[in-house]
Design a protein around this motif. Structure first.
Motif, PDB file in Angstrom:
ATOM      1  N   GLY A   6      51.111  71.503  26.587  1.00 45.38           N
ATOM      2  CA  GLY A   6      50.663  72.744  26.664  1.00 45.38           C
ATOM      3  C   GLY A   6      49.571  72.869  26.662  1.00 45.38           C
ATOM      4  N   ARG A   7      49.032  72.937  25.307  1.00 49.19           N
ATOM      5  CA  ARG A   7      47.958  72.751  24.070  1.00 49.19           C
ATOM      6  C   ARG A   7      46.722  72.003  24.705  1.00 49.19           C
ATOM      7  N   ILE A   8      47.251  70.821  24.312  1.00 48.56           N
ATOM      8  CA  ILE A   8      45.862  69.972  25.547  1.00 48.56           C
ATOM      9  C   ILE A   8      45.643  70.144  26.455  1.00 48.56           C
ATOM     10  N   LEU A   9      46.588  70.623  27.586  1.00 49.75           N
ATOM     11  CA  LEU A   9      46.188  70.678  29.031  1.00 49.75           C
ATOM     12  C   LEU A   9      45.334  71.558  29.202  1.00 49.75           C
ATOM     13  N   GLY A  10      45.886  73.009  28.213  1.00 49.34           N
ATOM     14  CA  GLY A  10      45.361  74.491  28.238  1.00 49.34           C
ATOM     15  C   GLY A  10      43.742  74.656  28.064  1.00 49.34           C
ATOM     16  N   MET A  11      43.307  73.537  26.869  1.00 49.51           N
ATOM     17  CA  MET A  11      42.652  73.283  26.182  1.00 49.51           C
ATOM     18  C   MET A  11      41.323  73.152  27.018  1.00 49.51           C
ATOM     19  N   SER A  12      41.998  72.205  27.529  1.00 49.81           N
ATOM     20  CA  SER A  12      41.491  71.181  28.721  1.00 49.81           C
ATOM     21  C   SER A  12      40.464  71.847  29.425  1.00 49.81           C
ATOM     22  N   LEU A  13      41.441  72.397  30.381  1.00 47.16           N
ATOM     23  CA  LEU A  13      41.396  73.395  31.453  1.00 47.16           C
ATOM     24  C   LEU A  13      40.232  74.795  30.964  1.00 47.16           C
ATOM     25  N   GLY A  14      41.045  75.034  29.723  1.00 50.55           N
ATOM     26  CA  GLY A  14      39.938  76.672  29.647  1.00 50.55           C
ATOM     27  C   GLY A  14      38.620  76.160  29.129  1.00 50.55           C
ATOM     28  N   ALA A  15      38.181  74.911  29.232  1.00 51.82           N
ATOM     29  CA  ALA A  15      36.944  74.353  28.097  1.00 51.82           C
ATOM     30  C   ALA A  15      35.728  74.291  29.586  1.00 51.82           C
ATOM     31  N   ILE A  16      36.820  73.450  31.016  1.00 45.63           N
ATOM     32  CA  ILE A  16      35.697  73.787  32.541  1.00 45.63           C
ATOM     33  C   ILE A  16      35.573  75.349  32.294  1.00 45.63           C
ATOM     34  N   VAL A  17      36.892  76.195  32.256  1.00 48.98           N
ATOM     35  CA  VAL A  17      37.084  77.313  33.150  1.00 48.98           C
ATOM     36  C   VAL A  17      35.540  77.870  32.616  1.00 48.98           C
ATOM     37  N   VAL A  18      35.797  78.269  31.189  1.00 52.66           N
ATOM     38  CA  VAL A  18      34.750  78.898  30.289  1.00 52.66           C
ATOM     39  C   VAL A  18      33.404  78.498  30.491  1.00 52.66           C
ATOM     40  N   ALA A  19      32.766  77.134  30.737  1.00 51.64           N
ATOM     41  CA  ALA A  19      31.610  76.497  30.582  1.00 51.64           C
ATOM     42  C   ALA A  19      31.277  77.215  32.062  1.00 51.64           C
ATOM     43  N   ALA A  20      31.969  77.335  33.359  1.00 50.68           N
ATOM     44  CA  ALA A  20      31.942  77.840  34.476  1.00 50.68           C
ATOM     45  C   ALA A  20      31.583  79.083  34.861  1.00 50.68           C
ATOM     46  N   VAL A  21      32.489  79.183  34.196  1.00 49.41           N
ATOM     47  CA  VAL A  21      32.730  81.308  34.901  1.00 49.41           C
ATOM     48  C   VAL A  21      32.720  82.038  34.033  1.00 49.41           C
ATOM     49  N   GLY A  22      32.838  81.660  32.487  1.00 48.81           N
ATOM     50  CA  GLY A  22      32.806  82.514  31.258  1.00 48.81           C
ATOM     51  C   GLY A  22      34.691  82.740  31.131  1.00 48.81           C
ATOM     52  N   PRO A  23      34.789  83.962  29.683  1.00 49.58           N
ATOM     53  CA  PRO A  23      36.052  83.187  29.364  1.00 49.58           C
ATOM     54  C   PRO A  23      36.882  84.874  30.605  1.00 49.58           C
TER      55      PRO A  23
END
Length: 453
Positions: A154-171
């Motif tokens: 979950g950590r690997i997937l959450g951090m990976s998806l989070g990095a994509i989302v935060v770069a695209a639309v913010g936190p």
């Protein structure tokens, strides 16, 4: 549990429901962790401020976990856990509102981080006792290991998806996703069937008087030398051998010359190692003190090797089994802390385990950072590994000198010695599920808690 039954705990319907909910929740949590770090760093440009936000989430564990242990031993778990999920969701929604509107700014972000840490600190021991409804005694260790696997994946997937989302639309979206993820946990709490509880998983009730306090928990721990030795060894291995977010950064920025990209690569390798360790622990039919000592010696020896590794690739090759050994250590300590303790005290024992993890991180991280700065990263790894190895050997000898051994509880002490002539002291035992260290592992496992990251 049959040897090699890697996913034995999944045969329990209740555990399958809980594991799925936990996976969803852990993904959301790690997305929020990334979002908070990014927001603070963007607003301040200061890594110190980012570390302060992390500290605020961890600090309440030192104080409130003990009270959470008392609640876990005295009150029904389901209502407490539903309230905790509602609090988590509300706090995550508050983060989303701050990120969208800017109202409150950093002070409110810090306040919410502190609140999240407080809820997690109280929730952890309660979650641990609740998990006793999910598995039987034979599959407890497997459930703990699968909880570690869920958290790592979950950590690997959450951090990976989070990095994509935060770069695209913010936190803000990350915080919103985490708020929604708590719905899965609440649904799971209602979906679990109380009538399907394993016969041996129901603990003894606390009488609510002489045994219903924090002081009673300390008194109980003082009378459990084997458990105290395991906690002490866990503290040493955690503080000197598990704070790799510090030593990996120092090595990458210093003698390895890998920079930020090298540190990212090493962090990924370490995360993969935690998955490997969870699978190794899940395949073991018995998680006893011999396993704890063996994994401690392996991790300590490899830490010395890591200190003399010539390059990033060779360092990564050593980091992976160290991460795996760290998960085996955490899983073993969590299993023994639950199986070898009085059922009426188990919540407080889980709280002590969480506090041990938090203190080891609070002590070890700055100590290793200071040594790396003043002595050198390589020398720090070698020195810390040597001290951890000596401590492990000392703990092994001390464990073998304890007068009590259980014949029916699959407890194996560290070294092979002739049978002792003293009688065995029996302890009421009933398993409880995976402990939950810190907000990042609130459903998956216990360590808390020190998370290997």
């Amino acid at each position: 549990m049959a040897k090699g039954a890697t996913f034995a705990a999944l045969r329990h319907r209740n555990y399958r429901i809980w594991a799925l909910a936990g996976f969803v929740s852990v993904i959301g949590t790690w997305m929020q962790v990334l979002g908070v770090n990014w927001y603070v760093l963007k607003e301040t440009g200061s890594a110190t401020s980012m570390g302060f936000a992390v500290l605020l989430q961890a600090a309440p564990t030192l104080v409130l976990s003990l009270w959470g242990g008392v609640l876990a031993d005295r009150l029904p778990a389901r209502p407490l856990l539903i309230g905790a999920q509602a609090a988590h969701a509300t706090l995550a929604a508050g983060l989303a509102a701050v990120a969208l509107t800017g109202v409150g700014g950093l002070p409110l972000i810090f306040a919410i981080s502190l609140g999240s840490g407080a809820v997690s600190a109280i929730e952890g021991p309660v979650m641990g006792r609740w998990s006793s409804t999910l598995v039987d005694r034979e599959t407890l260790g497997n459930a703990l290991a699968l909880g570690s696997l869920t958290n790592s994946a979950g950590r690997i997937l959450g951090m990976s998806l989070g990095a994509i989302v935060v770069a695209a639309v913010g936190p803000a979206l990350l915080f919103g996703v985490n708020a929604a993820s708590f719905v899965a946990v609440v649904v799971a709490l209602f979906a679990v069937r109380p009538g399907a509880l394993p016969v041996h998983s129901v603990g003894e009730a606390d009488d609510g008087r002489t045994r219903g306090s924090v002081r009673a928990g300390f008194a109980y721990l003082r009378g459990q030398p084997v458990l105290l030795l395991a906690l002490a060894l866990s503290f040493v291995l955690g503080s000197l051998g598990r704070n790799y977010q510090v030593t990996m950064a120092a090595m990458s920025d210093g003698p390895l010359g890998g920079g930020a990209s090298g540190y990212g690569f090493l962090s990924t390798v370490f995360a993969v190692g935690t998955v490997v360790g969870a699978l190794v622990a899940a395949r073991k039919s018995t998680l006893g003190y011999r396993t704890l000592v063996g994994a401690g010696l392996l991790a300590s020896a490899l830490q010395i090797v890591a200190g003399i590794a010539p390059g990033t690739v060779s360092f990564a090759a050593v980091i992976l089994p160290i991460a795996a050994a760290a998960v085996v250590i955490d899983t073993t300590v969590g299993t023994r802390a639950q199986l070898d303790t009085d059922a009426a005290m188990r919540g407080r024992v889980l709280a002590a385990l969480a506090v041990t993890g938090s203190v080891s991180a609070a002590v070890g991280a700055p100590l290793l950072g200071w040594l790396a700065e003043h002595v050198g990263p390589r020398q720090t790894l070698v020195l810390a590994g040597a001290v951890a190895a000596v401590a492990t050997v000392a703990a092994a000898v001390a464990l073998d000198r304890q007068p009590g051994r259980r014949r029916n509880d699959e407890v194996t002490l560290a070294l092979a010695v002739p049978p002792l002539g003293r009688p065995v002291r029996r302890v009421a035992i009933a398993p409880v599920g995976p402990p939950v260290p810190a907000s990042a592992t609130r459903v998956a496992r216990a360590r808390p808690p020190v998370p290997c990251h």
